[in-house]
Write an enzyme that holds these catalytic residues in place. Sequence first.
Site, PDB file in Angstrom:
ATOM      1  N   PRO A  35      12.157   4.392   1.750  1.00 49.40           N
ATOM      2  CA  PRO A  35      11.397   5.622   1.932  1.00 49.40           C
ATOM      3  C   PRO A  35      10.757   5.665   3.318  1.00 49.40           C
ATOM      4  CG  PRO A  35      10.706   4.428  -0.059  1.00 49.40           C
ATOM      5  CD  PRO A  35      11.529   3.494   0.762  1.00 49.40           C
ATOM      6  N   TYR A  59       4.746  -6.833   7.162  1.00 44.35           N
ATOM      7  CA  TYR A  59       5.375  -5.860   6.250  1.00 44.35           C
ATOM      8  C   TYR A  59       6.821  -5.579   6.671  1.00 44.35           C
ATOM      9  CZ  TYR A  59       5.734  -1.419   3.614  1.00 44.35           C
ATOM     10  OH  TYR A  59       6.101  -0.414   2.760  1.00 44.35           O
ATOM     11  N   ARG A  63       1.526   3.385 -10.572  1.00 45.83           N
ATOM     12  CA  ARG A  63       0.864   4.229  -9.558  1.00 45.83           C
ATOM     13  C   ARG A  63       1.890   4.632  -8.518  1.00 45.83           C
ATOM     14  NH1 ARG A  63      -2.797   2.312  -5.889  1.00 45.83           N
ATOM     15  NH2 ARG A  63      -2.668   0.074  -6.289  1.00 45.83           N
ATOM     16  N   ILE A  72       5.558   8.572   2.321  1.00 45.40           N
ATOM     17  CA  ILE A  72       5.493   9.268   1.034  1.00 45.40           C
ATOM     18  C   ILE A  72       4.006   9.434   0.665  1.00 45.40           C
ATOM     19  CG2 ILE A  72       6.210   9.185  -1.404  1.00 45.40           C
ATOM     20  CD1 ILE A  72       8.606   9.174   0.553  1.00 45.40           C
ATOM     21  N   ASN A  94       9.614  -2.477  -7.050  1.00 45.20           N
ATOM     22  CA  ASN A  94       8.848  -1.482  -6.294  1.00 45.20           C
ATOM     23  C   ASN A  94       7.497  -2.015  -5.810  1.00 45.20           C
ATOM     24  OD1 ASN A  94       7.817   1.449  -5.714  1.00 45.20           O
ATOM     25  ND2 ASN A  94       6.370   0.576  -7.183  1.00 45.20           N
ATOM     26  N   ALA A  95       6.937  -3.008  -6.505  1.00 42.92           N
ATOM     27  CA  ALA A  95       5.590  -3.485  -6.146  1.00 42.92           C
ATOM     28  C   ALA A  95       5.556  -3.906  -4.689  1.00 42.92           C
ATOM     29  CB  ALA A  95       5.201  -4.668  -7.034  1.00 42.92           C
ATOM     30  N   ILE A 142       2.725  -4.325  -0.998  1.00 44.29           N
ATOM     31  CA  ILE A 142       1.390  -4.198  -0.398  1.00 44.29           C
ATOM     32  C   ILE A 142       1.507  -4.173   1.125  1.00 44.29           C
ATOM     33  CG2 ILE A 142       0.140  -5.319  -2.285  1.00 44.29           C
ATOM     34  CD1 ILE A 142       0.085  -7.898  -0.509  1.00 44.29           C
TER      35      ILE A 142
HETATM   36  P1  NDP Z   1       0.722   1.952  -4.200  1.00 46.53           P
HETATM   37  O1  NDP Z   1      -0.229   1.115  -3.434  1.00 46.53           O
HETATM   38  O2  NDP Z   1       0.385   3.376  -4.483  1.00 46.53           O
HETATM   39  O3  NDP Z   1       1.065   1.238  -5.616  1.00 46.53           O
HETATM   40  C1  NDP Z   1       1.468  -0.106  -5.584  1.00 46.53           C
HETATM   41  C2  NDP Z   1       1.834  -0.562  -6.978  1.00 46.53           C
HETATM   42  O4  NDP Z   1       2.291  -1.922  -6.882  1.00 46.53           O
HETATM   43  C3  NDP Z   1       0.662  -0.568  -7.929  1.00 46.53           C
HETATM   44  O5  NDP Z   1       1.130  -0.281  -9.239  1.00 46.53           O
HETATM   45  C4  NDP Z   1       0.163  -2.011  -7.859  1.00 46.53           C
HETATM   46  O6  NDP Z   1      -0.515  -2.433  -9.022  1.00 46.53           O
HETATM   47  C5  NDP Z   1       1.483  -2.740  -7.725  1.00 46.53           C
HETATM   48  N1  NDP Z   1       1.369  -4.061  -7.140  1.00 46.53           N
HETATM   49  C6  NDP Z   1       0.876  -4.417  -5.930  1.00 46.53           C
HETATM   50  N2  NDP Z   1       0.912  -5.747  -5.772  1.00 46.53           N
HETATM   51  C7  NDP Z   1       1.455  -6.247  -6.912  1.00 46.53           C
HETATM   52  C8  NDP Z   1       1.734  -7.556  -7.382  1.00 46.53           C
HETATM   53  N3  NDP Z   1       1.489  -8.639  -6.636  1.00 46.53           N
HETATM   54  N4  NDP Z   1       2.265  -7.691  -8.620  1.00 46.53           N
HETATM   55  C9  NDP Z   1       2.523  -6.610  -9.395  1.00 46.53           C
HETATM   56  N5  NDP Z   1       2.288  -5.356  -9.009  1.00 46.53           N
HETATM   57  C10 NDP Z   1       1.746  -5.185  -7.792  1.00 46.53           C
HETATM   58  O7  NDP Z   1       2.104   1.835  -3.413  1.00 46.53           O
HETATM   59  P2  NDP Z   1       3.222   2.938  -3.098  1.00 46.53           P
HETATM   60  O8  NDP Z   1       3.565   3.674  -4.316  1.00 46.53           O
HETATM   61  O9  NDP Z   1       2.828   3.669  -1.882  1.00 46.53           O
HETATM   62  O10 NDP Z   1       4.435   1.995  -2.676  1.00 46.53           O
HETATM   63  C11 NDP Z   1       5.391   1.530  -3.611  1.00 46.53           C
HETATM   64  C12 NDP Z   1       6.487   0.773  -2.860  1.00 46.53           C
HETATM   65  O11 NDP Z   1       7.095   1.649  -1.909  1.00 46.53           O
HETATM   66  C13 NDP Z   1       5.957  -0.419  -2.071  1.00 46.53           C
HETATM   67  O12 NDP Z   1       6.897  -1.473  -2.125  1.00 46.53           O
HETATM   68  C14 NDP Z   1       5.847   0.113  -0.658  1.00 46.53           C
HETATM   69  O13 NDP Z   1       5.946  -0.906   0.292  1.00 46.53           O
HETATM   70  C15 NDP Z   1       7.050   1.060  -0.628  1.00 46.53           C
HETATM   71  N6  NDP Z   1       6.950   2.090   0.380  1.00 46.53           N
HETATM   72  C16 NDP Z   1       5.931   3.021   0.343  1.00 46.53           C
HETATM   73  C17 NDP Z   1       5.890   4.026   1.280  1.00 46.53           C
HETATM   74  C18 NDP Z   1       4.844   5.080   1.258  1.00 46.53           C
HETATM   75  O14 NDP Z   1       4.856   5.930   2.173  1.00 46.53           O
HETATM   76  N7  NDP Z   1       3.960   5.133   0.294  1.00 46.53           N
HETATM   77  C19 NDP Z   1       6.881   4.116   2.350  1.00 46.53           C
HETATM   78  C20 NDP Z   1       7.908   3.129   2.289  1.00 46.53           C
HETATM   79  C21 NDP Z   1       7.927   2.151   1.330  1.00 46.53           C
HETATM   80  P3  NDP Z   1      -2.104  -2.103  -9.230  1.00 46.53           P
HETATM   81  O15 NDP Z   1      -2.154  -0.634  -9.585  1.00 46.53           O
HETATM   82  O16 NDP Z   1      -2.504  -2.976 -10.333  1.00 46.53           O
HETATM   83  O17 NDP Z   1      -2.774  -2.395  -7.927  1.00 46.53           O
END
Ligand code: NDP
Length: 241
Positions: free
Chosen positions: A177, A147, A12, A180, A82-83, A85
Amino acid sequence: MSRVALVTGGTRGIGAAISIALKEAGHKVAANYAGNDEKAKAFESETGIPVFKWDVSNYASCADGVAAVEAALGPVDILVNNAGITRDAMFHKMTPDQWLEVINTNLNGVFNMTHLVWTGMRDRNFGRVITISSINGQKGQMGQVNYSASKAGDLGLTKALAQEGAAKGITVNAVCPGYIATEMVKAIPEKVLNERIIPQIPVGRLGEPEEIGRIVTFLASDDAGFITGSTISANGGQFFV
Ligand code: NDP
C-alpha cells in the site's frame, strides 16, 4: 468456497478492513491483535469476528495463538500478515531498540506466523499467504531505515517462499500500500500530510483501507491461483516499480 482466514493486526486500520472483506466473501475469519483490548472488543462485537491476542514477534506466543484459532475455527487456509509498526527516526538518531522492535514485528513476525501454518498448508495442498508490505519497502523512505528494511525483507521472503509453495497449491504474495487513511497515517501532522504527502500522490488522495481489503480478498480466492510471488502496488500512482 468458504475457508478459514487469520488476519494479524486484524482489528484496526487496514487489517480490520481485510478481516471484514474476507468475512463478506464467505470465509471464517479470526483477527489477531497485540494489546489494544478496547478496540479489539469493539471490533468483535460490531463484526462478529472473533479476536485473539498475541504478539507476532514472539514465536512461542504465535504457536499458542495459532493453536487457539485452529481449535476455534479449524486449520488456517489463508494467512494475512498485516500486523506492523513504525518507530521512525533519522538513522543517526535511531536506537538499536527502535531497529529491533520494527524488524521483530514486521519481518520476524511474518516468519513466525507463516512458519506455523506452512506445514498444514503443504499437507492439505492448499494455502494463501498474503503479506502487507509497503511502498516504503519498495522505494525506501528517509526516517524509516528500520521500517523500509523490514518491508523490503517481506518482499524477499514472499518471492523465495512462493517458489517453495508452488508445487503444493500454496500461493505467496505481497501487497504494497501507499499512504492509507488509518491511525498510523493520521499520526502524521496535518500540515505535512496536506503540503508534502498528498501532493506526491497523483490520484490526489489517501487510499482507503477497504481498497486494500478488496485486493487481499481477490488474492485469497481460488480465482487467483496463478498469481504467486507477486507484489501488488496500491499507491495512487505515487511509485512504479
Ligand atoms: P494500525 O496501526 O492502524 O494497526 C496495526 C494493527 O497491528 C493493530 O491491530 C495492532 O494491534 C496490530 N499489531 C501491531 N503490532 C503487533 C504485534 N506485535 N502483534 C500482533 N499485532 C500487532 O496499522 P495500519 O492499519 O496502518 O497498517 C497495517 C499494515 O499495513 C502494517 O503492516 C503497515 O506497515 C502496513 N502499511 C500501512 C500503510 C498506511 O498508510 N497505513 C501504508 C503501507 C503499509 P493493537 O490494536 O492491539 O495495537
